[in-house]
Design a protein around this motif. Sequence first.
Motif, PDB file in Angstrom:
ATOM      1  N   LYS A 307       0.821  -1.223   0.000  1.00 41.12           N
ATOM      2  CA  LYS A 307       0.000   0.000   0.000  1.00 41.12           C
ATOM      3  C   LYS A 307       0.845   1.259   0.000  1.00 41.12           C
ATOM      4  O   LYS A 307       0.544   2.234  -0.689  1.00 41.12           O
ATOM      5  CB  LYS A 307      -0.931  -0.014   1.214  1.00 41.12           C
ATOM      6  N   ALA A 308       1.942   1.253   0.750  1.00 42.60           N
ATOM      7  CA  ALA A 308       2.771   2.442   0.867  1.00 42.60           C
ATOM      8  C   ALA A 308       3.504   2.777  -0.425  1.00 42.60           C
ATOM      9  O   ALA A 308       3.962   3.902  -0.618  1.00 42.60           O
ATOM     10  CB  ALA A 308       3.790   2.265   1.999  1.00 42.60           C
ATOM     11  N   THR A 309       3.608   1.791  -1.334  1.00 40.24           N
ATOM     12  CA  THR A 309       4.324   2.018  -2.584  1.00 40.24           C
ATOM     13  C   THR A 309       3.499   2.835  -3.562  1.00 40.24           C
ATOM     14  O   THR A 309       4.040   3.573  -4.394  1.00 40.24           O
ATOM     15  CB  THR A 309       4.722   0.671  -3.219  1.00 40.24           C
ATOM     16  N   ALA A 310       2.176   2.724  -3.485  1.00 37.49           N
ATOM     17  CA  ALA A 310       1.300   3.449  -4.409  1.00 37.49           C
ATOM     18  C   ALA A 310       1.509   4.945  -4.264  1.00 37.49           C
ATOM     19  O   ALA A 310       1.382   5.504  -3.171  1.00 37.49           O
ATOM     20  CB  ALA A 310      -0.161   3.088  -4.139  1.00 37.49           C
ATOM     21  N   GLY A 311       1.863   5.611  -5.351  1.00 31.69           N
ATOM     22  CA  GLY A 311       2.102   7.035  -5.340  1.00 31.69           C
ATOM     23  C   GLY A 311       3.535   7.424  -5.011  1.00 31.69           C
ATOM     24  O   GLY A 311       3.875   8.609  -5.041  1.00 31.69           O
ATOM     25  N   ALA A 312       4.375   6.441  -4.702  1.00 37.41           N
ATOM     26  CA  ALA A 312       5.776   6.727  -4.379  1.00 37.41           C
ATOM     27  C   ALA A 312       6.625   6.660  -5.647  1.00 37.41           C
ATOM     28  O   ALA A 312       6.315   5.927  -6.584  1.00 37.41           O
ATOM     29  CB  ALA A 312       6.307   5.737  -3.348  1.00 37.41           C
ATOM     30  N   THR A 313       7.698   7.440  -5.680  1.00 39.09           N
ATOM     31  CA  THR A 313       8.630   7.364  -6.802  1.00 39.09           C
ATOM     32  C   THR A 313       9.566   6.163  -6.594  1.00 39.09           C
ATOM     33  O   THR A 313       9.673   5.618  -5.483  1.00 39.09           O
ATOM     34  CB  THR A 313       9.473   8.635  -6.902  1.00 39.09           C
ATOM     35  N   ILE A 314      10.259   5.772  -7.657  1.00 44.73           N
ATOM     36  CA  ILE A 314      11.220   4.678  -7.542  1.00 44.73           C
ATOM     37  C   ILE A 314      12.321   5.037  -6.562  1.00 44.73           C
ATOM     38  O   ILE A 314      12.761   4.201  -5.756  1.00 44.73           O
ATOM     39  CB  ILE A 314      11.803   4.341  -8.934  1.00 44.73           C
ATOM     40  N   ASP A 315      12.757   6.304  -6.580  1.00 44.26           N
ATOM     41  CA  ASP A 315      13.807   6.746  -5.649  1.00 44.26           C
ATOM     42  C   ASP A 315      13.344   6.601  -4.207  1.00 44.26           C
ATOM     43  O   ASP A 315      14.088   6.115  -3.345  1.00 44.26           O
ATOM     44  CB  ASP A 315      14.166   8.202  -5.952  1.00 44.26           C
ATOM     45  N   ARG A 316      12.101   7.002  -3.945  1.00 44.81           N
ATOM     46  CA  ARG A 316      11.566   6.895  -2.577  1.00 44.81           C
ATOM     47  C   ARG A 316      11.435   5.430  -2.160  1.00 44.81           C
ATOM     48  O   ARG A 316      11.711   5.074  -1.000  1.00 44.81           O
ATOM     49  CB  ARG A 316      10.217   7.593  -2.521  1.00 44.81           C
ATOM     50  N   ALA A 343      12.227   3.502 -16.199  1.00 47.80           N
ATOM     51  CA  ALA A 343      12.519   3.142 -14.804  1.00 47.80           C
ATOM     52  C   ALA A 343      13.452   4.181 -14.197  1.00 47.80           C
ATOM     53  O   ALA A 343      14.536   3.867 -13.712  1.00 47.80           O
ATOM     54  CB  ALA A 343      13.140   1.750 -14.741  1.00 47.80           C
ATOM     55  N   SER A 344      13.005   5.437 -14.216  1.00 51.75           N
ATOM     56  CA  SER A 344      13.815   6.535 -13.688  1.00 51.75           C
ATOM     57  C   SER A 344      13.473   6.782 -12.224  1.00 51.75           C
ATOM     58  O   SER A 344      12.442   6.324 -11.726  1.00 51.75           O
ATOM     59  CB  SER A 344      13.569   7.811 -14.491  1.00 51.75           C
ATOM     60  N   ALA A 345      14.327   7.526 -11.555  1.00 51.86           N
ATOM     61  CA  ALA A 345      14.149   7.773 -10.119  1.00 51.86           C
ATOM     62  C   ALA A 345      12.847   8.494  -9.830  1.00 51.86           C
ATOM     63  O   ALA A 345      12.235   8.304  -8.782  1.00 51.86           O
ATOM     64  CB  ALA A 345      15.329   8.573  -9.577  1.00 51.86           C
ATOM     65  N   GLU A 346      12.362   9.339 -10.770  1.00 48.06           N
ATOM     66  CA  GLU A 346      11.173  10.159 -10.545  1.00 48.06           C
ATOM     67  C   GLU A 346       9.879   9.511 -11.033  1.00 48.06           C
ATOM     68  O   GLU A 346       8.810  10.100 -10.885  1.00 48.06           O
ATOM     69  CB  GLU A 346      11.344  11.522 -11.223  1.00 48.06           C
ATOM     70  N   THR A 347       9.949   8.326 -11.634  1.00 56.49           N
ATOM     71  CA  THR A 347       8.730   7.656 -12.098  1.00 56.49           C
ATOM     72  C   THR A 347       7.859   7.271 -10.903  1.00 56.49           C
ATOM     73  O   THR A 347       8.327   6.614  -9.969  1.00 56.49           O
ATOM     74  CB  THR A 347       9.068   6.394 -12.906  1.00 56.49           C
ATOM     75  N   VAL A 348       6.607   7.709 -10.921  1.00 53.48           N
ATOM     76  CA  VAL A 348       5.678   7.440  -9.820  1.00 53.48           C
ATOM     77  C   VAL A 348       5.034   6.074 -10.036  1.00 53.48           C
ATOM     78  O   VAL A 348       4.484   5.794 -11.097  1.00 53.48           O
ATOM     79  CB  VAL A 348       4.587   8.531  -9.739  1.00 53.48           C
ATOM     80  N   LEU A 349       5.112   5.238  -9.017  1.00 51.81           N
ATOM     81  CA  LEU A 349       4.573   3.884  -9.102  1.00 51.81           C
ATOM     82  C   LEU A 349       3.128   3.858  -8.629  1.00 51.81           C
ATOM     83  O   LEU A 349       2.715   4.655  -7.781  1.00 51.81           O
ATOM     84  CB  LEU A 349       5.407   2.931  -8.246  1.00 51.81           C
ATOM     85  N   GLN A 350       2.367   2.924  -9.179  1.00 51.45           N
ATOM     86  CA  GLN A 350       0.984   2.736  -8.786  1.00 51.45           C
ATOM     87  C   GLN A 350       0.743   1.269  -8.474  1.00 51.45           C
ATOM     88  O   GLN A 350       1.463   0.390  -8.945  1.00 51.45           O
ATOM     89  CB  GLN A 350       0.030   3.199  -9.901  1.00 51.45           C
ATOM     90  N   ARG A 351      -0.260   1.049  -7.652  1.00 49.25           N
ATOM     91  CA  ARG A 351      -0.591  -0.320  -7.291  1.00 49.25           C
ATOM     92  C   ARG A 351      -0.987  -1.084  -8.551  1.00 49.25           C
ATOM     93  O   ARG A 351      -1.786  -0.604  -9.357  1.00 49.25           O
ATOM     94  CB  ARG A 351      -1.742  -0.337  -6.303  1.00 49.25           C
TER      95      ARG A 351
END
Length: 558
Positions: A307-316, A343-351
């Motif tokens: 759940k915590a990954t949704a909306g987080a960037t790859i770097d985060r 697959a860049s550091a700023e790409t925002v991931l989604q569930r």
Amino acid sequence: MGVLRDHPELALFFCLAAGYLVGKLRVGPITLGGICGTLIVSLLIGTRHVSVDDDVKTVFFALFIFSLGYMAGPQFFANLNRKSLRFFTLCLIELVCVLGIAYGLAKAFDLDVGTAAGILAGAATESAVVGTATEAIGKLSDLTSEQITQYQGHVATAYTVCYLFGLITIVLFTSQIMPMLLRINLADASRELWEKMRGGHAGLEADEREALPGTVGRTHLVTRADGRTVGELESALGGHITVEGVKRGSKLLTPSPELELTLSDLVQIVGRRSAIIEAGREIGPETPAVPGLDTPLATSQVAVTEKATAGATIDRLEKRHPEFREDGVYITDVLRNDQHLPASAETVLQRGDVLTLVGARGGLNRLVAKIGAVVKNDSTDFVYIGFGIVAGSLLGQIVVKLGDVPMSLGTGGGCLIAGLVFGWFRSRKQTFGAFPPQAATTLKDMGLAVFIACTGLAAGPQAWPLLKEYGALLPFAGIAMVLVPATISLIVGRKLLKIEKPLLIGAIAGQQCSTPAITSITQVAQSSVPLLGYTITYTLSNFLLPLTGPILVGVLGA
């Protein structure tokens, strides 16, 4: 033609084969596509009164629309957040414009409900509207069976003409004209934005590949690291490499952080190439591969369920899970639906995103257990899929009256919503309800193609009279219903919403649900950056636009 009339299965598959062959024809950056080609061929054959049972059309449309919703479900619900609100605005502009223009044309030119719905479907380049509108017309109580058949035929004919002009317009407008209006070179702007997202590192052109792999393993002879522990060595290199093996004489040692290295040890390390290059200065000279120290890099595809990954960037994500650096695991690809994102550091991931992780097997397995579930799509779960379509069909039978206007989702709208919910629920914990992407794509494409072929065959006899009556109006409608919402979205997206220019162009192609447009855009951009805007609006519009068919039919039919 007698053979085709006597054997409907022969007619059906001939339409598919010939239609997709016609769809391959290319004029500059424009191709009709298999669906439009199938409709053209089936309309021509349908003029000879060749038909297929209506139940075939209903079944395949249910398969198509459920598969469409299932694939889009995880991203649709993930995009219902504050960050995506500005992209959602573009979808609302599209929705209001196409409904308003279609209704206005119907009233101004006294169009029947079928022609108006076909104009809506074709100009919006959304094939699913053909199904939802056709089904809604069949439920109008004030029409005779002959009128229903006639108007359903008008949907397909108007769709074909408007789709052709709408497709050409959206492809040329987004890929060629919009960059000029925004005063940018799309390739340069996309590269600059990607470099910004990657922290200053340049991206690759669309036809380029890295000459050397980013994640590598090397073996070094210990000369400078004598007396240092494995943990100290990894820290000295910023945590960007991991020691995967140590060979001392003929013995293989377990590389624990406390293990002290001695002169002439052979050490295998794994990490990013930039960090590996520096390793020789800390350890000693590189050596050829050594038997016993040839640990392979494992690859795993992981669906994001944390759940915590949704909306987080790859770097985060990498900072929150130190195992990435400690165990030498790297994200090399992000797959969202069927689109590969940088697959860049700023790409925002989604569930529901599928990450390709590369690293040594031990660390890889420990990390996978924390952030998601290994994608296992070996076979389709027909129990889950079957009950999903049943639920959607039952939902579509519910009728709600808004004043005197009876509103119903129909099989199409019901199965679309069911697909969204079932696909989203599956993405939360991918241990059930498997529907492999290739299988889902095949059912989606074939379901739509068969439905369109059946629709075209049934519409054939009504095609020519409609073209003679409204020949000039249909091309005009196809062009206008693309240019008006796209132009408004361009102004609002740039002036008010401040969306980055490459993302905005991709988002406008997505609000139109135009795969040919985004294909042309990425070719001009020589980058996948516009896809980051496209995926959001495409997912939302895929849900919203099919619902416009029953709305327009319900309003005009009343």
